[in-house]
Design a protein around this motif. Structure first.
Motif, short mmCIF file in Angstrom:
data_model
loop_
_atom_site.label_atom_id
_atom_site.label_comp_id
_atom_site.label_asym_id
_atom_site.label_seq_id
_atom_site.Cartn_x
_atom_site.Cartn_y
_atom_site.Cartn_z
N HIS A 2 0.93 -1.20 0.04
CA HIS A 2 0.14 -0.10 0.00
C HIS A 2 0.80 1.30 -0.18
O HIS A 2 1.96 1.30 0.73
CB HIS A 2 -1.07 0.07 1.47
CG HIS A 2 -1.98 0.95 1.06
ND1 HIS A 2 -1.83 2.28 1.30
CD2 HIS A 2 -3.22 0.90 0.88
CE1 HIS A 2 -3.02 2.89 1.36
NE2 HIS A 2 -3.87 2.00 0.78
N TYR A 4 0.74 4.27 1.66
CA TYR A 4 0.97 4.39 2.89
C TYR A 4 2.03 3.68 3.56
O TYR A 4 2.93 4.26 4.26
CB TYR A 4 -0.49 4.47 3.80
CG TYR A 4 -1.13 5.35 3.24
CD1 TYR A 4 -1.41 6.37 2.29
CD2 TYR A 4 -2.82 5.08 3.62
CE1 TYR A 4 -2.12 6.99 1.69
CE2 TYR A 4 -3.94 5.78 3.11
CZ TYR A 4 -3.52 6.67 2.12
OH TYR A 4 -4.48 7.62 1.57
N GLU A 7 5.39 4.87 2.02
CA GLU A 7 5.84 6.11 2.70
C GLU A 7 6.46 5.91 4.35
O GLU A 7 7.47 6.44 4.52
CB GLU A 7 4.79 7.04 2.79
CG GLU A 7 4.34 7.63 1.37
CD GLU A 7 5.58 8.38 0.57
OE1 GLU A 7 5.99 9.37 1.25
OE2 GLU A 7 5.93 8.05 -0.32
N SER A 59 4.47 4.37 -4.25
CA SER A 59 3.79 5.87 -3.44
C SER A 59 4.37 6.89 -4.03
O SER A 59 3.66 8.06 -3.83
CB SER A 59 4.31 5.91 -1.94
OG SER A 59 5.51 6.12 -1.84
N THR A 68 5.30 16.26 -0.60
CA THR A 68 3.88 15.86 -0.54
C THR A 68 2.91 17.34 -0.68
O THR A 68 2.29 17.44 -1.76
CB THR A 68 3.37 15.13 0.43
OG1 THR A 68 3.98 13.67 0.48
CG2 THR A 68 1.92 14.70 0.48
N ASP A 78 -2.95 14.45 -5.32
CA ASP A 78 -4.24 14.73 -4.68
C ASP A 78 -4.33 15.13 -3.35
O ASP A 78 -3.65 14.28 -2.59
CB ASP A 78 -5.02 13.37 -4.89
CG ASP A 78 -6.41 13.40 -4.32
OD1 ASP A 78 -7.06 14.46 -4.18
OD2 ASP A 78 -7.25 12.42 -4.41
N ALA A 80 -6.49 15.11 -1.40
CA ALA A 80 -7.10 14.19 -0.40
C ALA A 80 -6.34 13.23 0.17
O ALA A 80 -6.56 12.59 1.39
CB ALA A 80 -8.13 13.55 -1.23
N GLN A 81 -5.18 13.13 -0.51
CA GLN A 81 -4.23 11.83 0.05
C GLN A 81 -3.05 12.36 1.07
O GLN A 81 -2.31 11.76 1.73
CB GLN A 81 -3.34 11.46 -1.22
CG GLN A 81 -4.26 10.66 -2.11
CD GLN A 81 -4.56 9.11 -1.50
OE1 GLN A 81 -4.09 8.67 -0.57
NE2 GLN A 81 -5.51 8.52 -2.39
N ALA A 84 -2.94 11.49 5.12
CA ALA A 84 -2.40 10.17 5.27
C ALA A 84 -1.19 9.97 4.85
O ALA A 84 -0.27 9.35 5.57
CB ALA A 84 -3.37 9.26 4.58
N TYR A 85 -0.75 10.62 4.14
CA TYR A 85 0.78 10.62 3.43
C TYR A 85 1.88 11.32 4.54
O TYR A 85 2.97 10.72 5.07
CB TYR A 85 1.03 11.10 2.16
CG TYR A 85 1.03 10.48 1.07
CD1 TYR A 85 2.07 10.43 0.11
CD2 TYR A 85 0.31 9.52 0.55
CE1 TYR A 85 2.45 9.59 -1.16
CE2 TYR A 85 0.29 8.80 -0.52
CZ TYR A 85 1.41 8.75 -1.15
OH TYR A 85 1.41 7.81 -2.37
#
Length: 255
Positions: A2, A4, A7, A59, A68, A78, A80-81, A84-85
């Protein structure tokens, strides 16, 4: 994997190399004790290379909240990400700090200087002047993110519209662009240059997760004689890189 998780892993790798080289140079009774600033800057650069190289295909290999945020502000990632990043990167920074402590545990015990121990986990200025320290971090991060934005760009332009292409077609296959594995080396060299040229005043955090995550580890880990974690300064390596990233994205848009 994933993104995340990638990262977390990439940022942890960054800190293992970066914090590890600082520990090797400054802690007592190590093989690299007294190695100096050049050794430290190279260690961090290799950490950037390995962190980005390892996870970039999953990622994007940001491993830095400033990167980021800069990519998002430039319209290349994005929004929206972003939260979490950043959370993943901070967790990775914390875990990397813990690994460095485990690797050098005996040398922490052999070192009395509290400031030296803190330097392995987080940055601090040589001359404490918050406005000047903030400006240094803004400048350093601006250079990093501005370079990353162009490395992230396609590098090809539509002949009719002049717009930057997000992908090109080669032999019938669409090929995208980003901070792929081949971009890890130039990014590492940019960080090396920043460390050599701009790292003197503050230790060139240029990465909020690189500073905050390990600083939390310093506060939590149970080793003697560690002293305070200098939370009074901790906002500088967070705010400065974010402002530098936003300025870089703004100039990227203007150009």
């Amino acid at each position: 994997m994933h993104p995340y998780i990638a990262e977390i892993i990439g940022t942890a790798i960054l800190i293992i190399f970066g914090g590890g080289v600082v520990a090797n140079v400054v802690l007592n009774e190590t093989k690299g004790n007294g190695g100096g600033w050049i050794v430290i800057t190279w260690g961090w650069a290799i950490g950037v290379f390995m962190g980005v190289f390892t996870v970039s295909q999953v990622s994007g290999g940001h491993i830095n909240p400033a990167v980021t945020i800069g990519l998002a502000a430039a319209g290349l990632f994005d929004w929206a990400q972003v939260p979490a990043y950043i959370a993943a990167q901070t967790v990775g920074g914390f875990l990397g700090g813990v690994v460095v402590w485990l690797a050098y545990k005996d040398h922490f015990a052999a070192t009395e200087d509290e400031a030296v121990k803190l330097a392995i986990f987080s940055t601090s200025p040589e001359i404490r002047n918050y406005s000047a320290n903030l400006l240094t971090e803004i400048i350093g991060t601006f250079v990093l993110v501005f370079g990353v934005l162009y490395l992230n760009s396609a590098g090809f332009f539509d002949a009719a519209s002049g717009e930057v292409l997000q992908s090109i077609t080669i032999d019938g296959q669409e090929v995208g662009f980003g901070l792929g594995a081949l971009s890890a080396l130039p990014v590492a060299l940019v960080v090396l240059g920043i460390g050599l040229s701009l790292g003197g005043p503050t230790g060139y955090a240029i990465n909020p997760a690189r500073d905050l995550g390990p600083r939390v580890a310093h506060a939590i880990l149970p080793f003697p004689g560690k002293g305070p974690s200098d939370w009074a300064y901790s906002w500088v390596p967070i705010v400065g890189p974010i402002l530098g990233a936003l300025l870089a994205a703004g100039l990227y848009h203007l150009l």
